[in-house]
Design a protein around this motif. Structure first.
Motif, PDB file in Angstrom:
ATOM      1  N   HIS A 132      77.548 -27.789   8.998  1.00 11.28           N
ATOM      2  CA  HIS A 132      77.516 -27.164   7.678  1.00 11.28           C
ATOM      3  C   HIS A 132      77.983 -25.708   7.653  1.00 11.28           C
ATOM      4  O   HIS A 132      78.242 -25.167   6.577  1.00 11.28           O
ATOM      5  CB  HIS A 132      76.103 -27.247   7.100  1.00 11.28           C
ATOM      6  CG  HIS A 132      75.620 -28.645   6.892  1.00 11.28           C
ATOM      7  ND1 HIS A 132      76.262 -29.532   6.064  1.00 11.28           N
ATOM      8  CD2 HIS A 132      74.574 -29.324   7.432  1.00 11.28           C
ATOM      9  CE1 HIS A 132      75.625 -30.701   6.085  1.00 11.28           C
ATOM     10  NE2 HIS A 132      74.599 -30.595   6.907  1.00 11.28           N
ATOM     11  N   PHE A 142      84.801 -22.409   2.823  1.00 11.73           N
ATOM     12  CA  PHE A 142      84.221 -21.139   2.376  1.00 11.73           C
ATOM     13  C   PHE A 142      85.123 -19.936   2.670  1.00 11.73           C
ATOM     14  O   PHE A 142      84.663 -18.796   2.667  1.00 11.73           O
ATOM     15  CB  PHE A 142      82.846 -20.936   3.019  1.00 11.73           C
ATOM     16  CG  PHE A 142      81.805 -21.893   2.511  1.00 11.73           C
ATOM     17  CD1 PHE A 142      81.253 -21.727   1.254  1.00 11.73           C
ATOM     18  CD2 PHE A 142      81.393 -22.960   3.292  1.00 11.73           C
ATOM     19  CE1 PHE A 142      80.298 -22.609   0.775  1.00 11.73           C
ATOM     20  CE2 PHE A 142      80.431 -23.847   2.831  1.00 11.73           C
ATOM     21  CZ  PHE A 142      79.886 -23.681   1.561  1.00 11.73           C
ATOM     22  N   ARG A 180      76.243 -15.851   0.950  1.00 16.23           N
ATOM     23  CA  ARG A 180      76.804 -16.731  -0.072  1.00 16.23           C
ATOM     24  C   ARG A 180      77.030 -18.139   0.454  1.00 16.23           C
ATOM     25  O   ARG A 180      76.873 -19.124  -0.280  1.00 16.23           O
ATOM     26  CB  ARG A 180      78.109 -16.136  -0.602  1.00 16.23           C
ATOM     27  CG  ARG A 180      77.903 -14.898  -1.467  1.00 16.23           C
ATOM     28  CD  ARG A 180      79.227 -14.342  -1.949  1.00 16.23           C
ATOM     29  NE  ARG A 180      79.951 -15.294  -2.782  1.00 16.23           N
ATOM     30  CZ  ARG A 180      81.188 -15.085  -3.242  1.00 16.23           C
ATOM     31  NH1 ARG A 180      81.812 -13.933  -2.944  1.00 16.23           N
ATOM     32  NH2 ARG A 180      81.787 -15.989  -3.993  1.00 16.23           N
ATOM     33  N   VAL A 181      77.397 -18.243   1.735  1.00 14.74           N
ATOM     34  CA  VAL A 181      77.599 -19.569   2.317  1.00 14.74           C
ATOM     35  C   VAL A 181      76.260 -20.258   2.553  1.00 14.74           C
ATOM     36  O   VAL A 181      76.106 -21.452   2.298  1.00 14.74           O
ATOM     37  CB  VAL A 181      78.377 -19.455   3.640  1.00 14.74           C
ATOM     38  CG1 VAL A 181      78.446 -20.813   4.337  1.00 14.74           C
ATOM     39  CG2 VAL A 181      79.782 -18.920   3.386  1.00 14.74           C
ATOM     40  N   GLY A 184      74.154 -19.405  -1.350  1.00 10.03           N
ATOM     41  CA  GLY A 184      74.849 -19.376  -2.624  1.00 10.03           C
ATOM     42  C   GLY A 184      74.760 -18.069  -3.371  1.00 10.03           C
ATOM     43  O   GLY A 184      75.076 -18.030  -4.567  1.00 10.03           O
ATOM     44  N   THR A 265      74.037 -27.614  -2.511  1.00  6.04           N
ATOM     45  CA  THR A 265      75.298 -26.905  -2.699  1.00  6.04           C
ATOM     46  C   THR A 265      75.544 -25.868  -1.613  1.00  6.04           C
ATOM     47  O   THR A 265      76.630 -25.311  -1.528  1.00  6.04           O
ATOM     48  CB  THR A 265      75.308 -26.207  -4.060  1.00  6.04           C
ATOM     49  OG1 THR A 265      74.163 -25.341  -4.149  1.00  6.04           O
ATOM     50  CG2 THR A 265      75.247 -27.229  -5.184  1.00  6.04           C
ATOM     51  N   ASP A 266      74.572 -25.567  -0.807  1.00  6.64           N
ATOM     52  CA  ASP A 266      74.723 -24.581   0.265  1.00  6.64           C
ATOM     53  C   ASP A 266      73.836 -25.005   1.423  1.00  6.64           C
ATOM     54  O   ASP A 266      73.066 -25.964   1.334  1.00  6.64           O
ATOM     55  CB  ASP A 266      74.351 -23.180  -0.237  1.00  6.64           C
ATOM     56  CG  ASP A 266      73.009 -23.157  -0.943  1.00  6.64           C
ATOM     57  OD1 ASP A 266      72.015 -23.536  -0.304  1.00  6.64           O
ATOM     58  OD2 ASP A 266      72.961 -22.791  -2.129  1.00  6.64           O
TER      59      ASP A 266
END
Length: 509
Positions: A132, A142, A180-181, A184, A265-266
């Motif tokens: 991931h 990303f 952010r990765v 989020g 989502t993350d």
């Protein structure tokens, strides 16, 4: 009478077994090393900069040394060939970590990825991160996040009127990119005072982790905390735990939907989802503690190491203007002056790639590898390595070994180009002459992301700006001393004044 005879017989057997054990140990041929002091062993010989002290000892005792730190046998590899024996030939025997205060008091009592014992649980955590976060697909998915955060950094430099602390701003960029990765959202806003506090917490942790704590090597003295290391670690852990617990709880609240499920989502959302699922029938479910431990690993190992390496890179390039000019010439020819560097440009920058390898050689982010422990006794180069011995690989010394490198203290990227002594060498654990990320099973899990961040950050800074030291400081007089700690920080922060050198819309479009 019978009980007395039995007691005497058992005592004789016990004494005989002790005698045989001591005699066998005496016959075993341990690697050479300095004579230890009573009880404390060779702890006083380590010095304030252990990687430097051990490198000096290796010149006397050879590239495979044996030390006694308190009551612990320690073996040190200080050459490429010796490192390969441990991390390649005998890698499976050295795949776990020895007990240490940092893992116990900071890293959630070994429930993280870095210090977890080798086994099913560790493999599960590593697989989650690899798929991931660090796989080629994840990195490509990303890429836009890294580019956007890089643009924020660049605009800050473009508007700077005074000198900036380069390492501090690089760290904010790395933390926000990873944040952010992973969850989020950005961790710090522009000018956020918490960013400086976070950086200081990371630096303090690395300093504490780099101390050879007496309690780790003389367990009977752990309670006394003679150096105050454990107390400081406990306080620091509480600060990190408040931050991570807040992030986790906030994410659970924001990510929840009407049916109580979490949007995946993350990475953090996926980790939370695995709390309710059997992620692995044998390994079991994830817990809040393991999730926070993983976040801790990512935010520390995944940010501080990259920003400190880029800081060293810029310092070396400022000190070597001819190399800087050659890198810029290549960047201008490949990228031009109307846009910033993108990650897709990196494979086309041959000379620049050689510069990055040379930076990793001279300034490995972890100069003394994280320790490993021998699961069983083995033999290395004809020497006995006892079960339970701690292994340290002196990455810093190996990369400066005159038997492997011509003029090893010289900053010379050409050594990685055709005609140099290592034209085909990489830094990914395949060539033991330069292993900044380690090698074998416990190689740095975030190596792929770390490489990309160091490359794109350095290329952008060199391409986008001219750099002035100010205050009349000459480049050749720039302080290049190292600070003590687990990671290789500069003793003095690199304070620089950026000047734009590209067309205006390259920074602001």
């Amino acid at each position: 009478m019978a009980s007395f005879v039995l007691y005497s017989l058992l005592s004789a057997v016990f004494l005989y077994s002790v005698f045989i054990t001591l005699r066998k140990r005496h016959r075993l041929r341990f690697p050479p090393g300095p004579k230890p002091w009573p009880i404390i062993g060779n702890l006083p010989d380590m010095g304030p900069m252990p990687h430097q002290g051990l490198a000096a000892m290796a010149k006397v005792y050879g590239p495979l040394m044996h030390l006694r730190l308190g009551f612990v046998d320690v073996v040190v590899a200080a050459s490429a060939s010796v490192a390969a024996q441990f991390l390649k030939v005998h890698d499976s025997n050295f795949s776990s970590r020895p007990p240490n205060a940092g893992a116990k008091y900071v890293a959630y009592n070994y429930q993280d990825l870095v210090f977890a014992p080798y086994g099913k649980r560790w493999r599960l955590l590593r697989k989650i991160c690899s798929v991931h976060l660090f796989s080629g697909k994840a990195l490509d998915d990303f890429r836009h996040v890294r580019q956007e955060e890089l643009r924020v950094l660049v605009r800050g430099f473009a508007s700077a009127k005074t000198k900036v602390d380069l390492g501090q701003l690089l760290n904010v960029c790395n933390v926000n990119s990873l944040g952010r990765v992973m969850m989020g959202q950005r961790v710090f806003g522009d000018g956020d005072p918490r960013a400086e506090e976070f950086k200081s917490m990371v630096v303090e942790l690395m300093e504490l982790a780099g101390v050879f704590n007496v309690g780790d090597f003389i367990p009977a003295l752990e309670w006394a905390d003679l150096q105050g290391v454990q107390g400081k670690m406990k306080k620091l852990h509480k600060r990190f735990d408040r931050l991570l617990s807040g992030i986790l709880e906030e994410h659970k609240i924001k990510g929840g939907e009407g049916d109580g499920k979490v949007k995946q989502t993350d990475l953090l959302s996926r980790l939370i989802a695995l709390e309710d699922l059997d992620a692995d029938a044998d390994a079991g479910k994830l817990t809040d503690t393991e999730i926070k431990a993983l976040l801790l690993n990512m935010f520390i190992a995944g940010t501080d190491t990259s920003s400190s390496t880029v800081e060293w890179a810029m310092a070396e390039l400022i000190r070597h203007p001819k190399v800087m000019a050659q890198v810029r010439q290549e960047l201008d020819s490949v990228v031009g002056q109307d846009r910033l560097v993108s990650e897709s440009d990196l494979p086309n920058l041959t000379y620049f790639q050689a510069v990055i390898k040379e930076i990793f050689r001279l300034h490995p982010s972890t100069p003394l590898s994280l320790p490993r422990i021998a699961s069983d006794s083995c033999e290395i180069n004809g020497y006995h390595i006892p079960k339970g011995a701690t292994l340290l690989v002196n990455v810093w010394a190996i990369a400066r070994d005159p038997n492997e490198w011509n003029n090893p203290l010289e900053f010379r990227p050409e050594r990685f180009l055709p005609g140099g002594e290592r034209p085909n060498a990489d830094v990914k654990g395949n060539n033991f002459e330069v292993i900044p990320f380690g090698a074998g099973r416990r190689i740095c899990a975030g190596m792929s992301l770390g490489l990309r961040m160091v490359q794109v950050l350095t290329a952008t800074l060199v391409h986008g700006f001219d750099w002035e030291l100010g205050d009349g400081l000459l480049a050749e007089k720039l302080n290049m001393e190292e600070a003590s700690g687990l990671t290789l920080h500069r003793a003095a922060p690199l304070m620089v004044l950026p000047r734009v050198r590209l067309s205006k819309h390259a920074y602001y479009y």
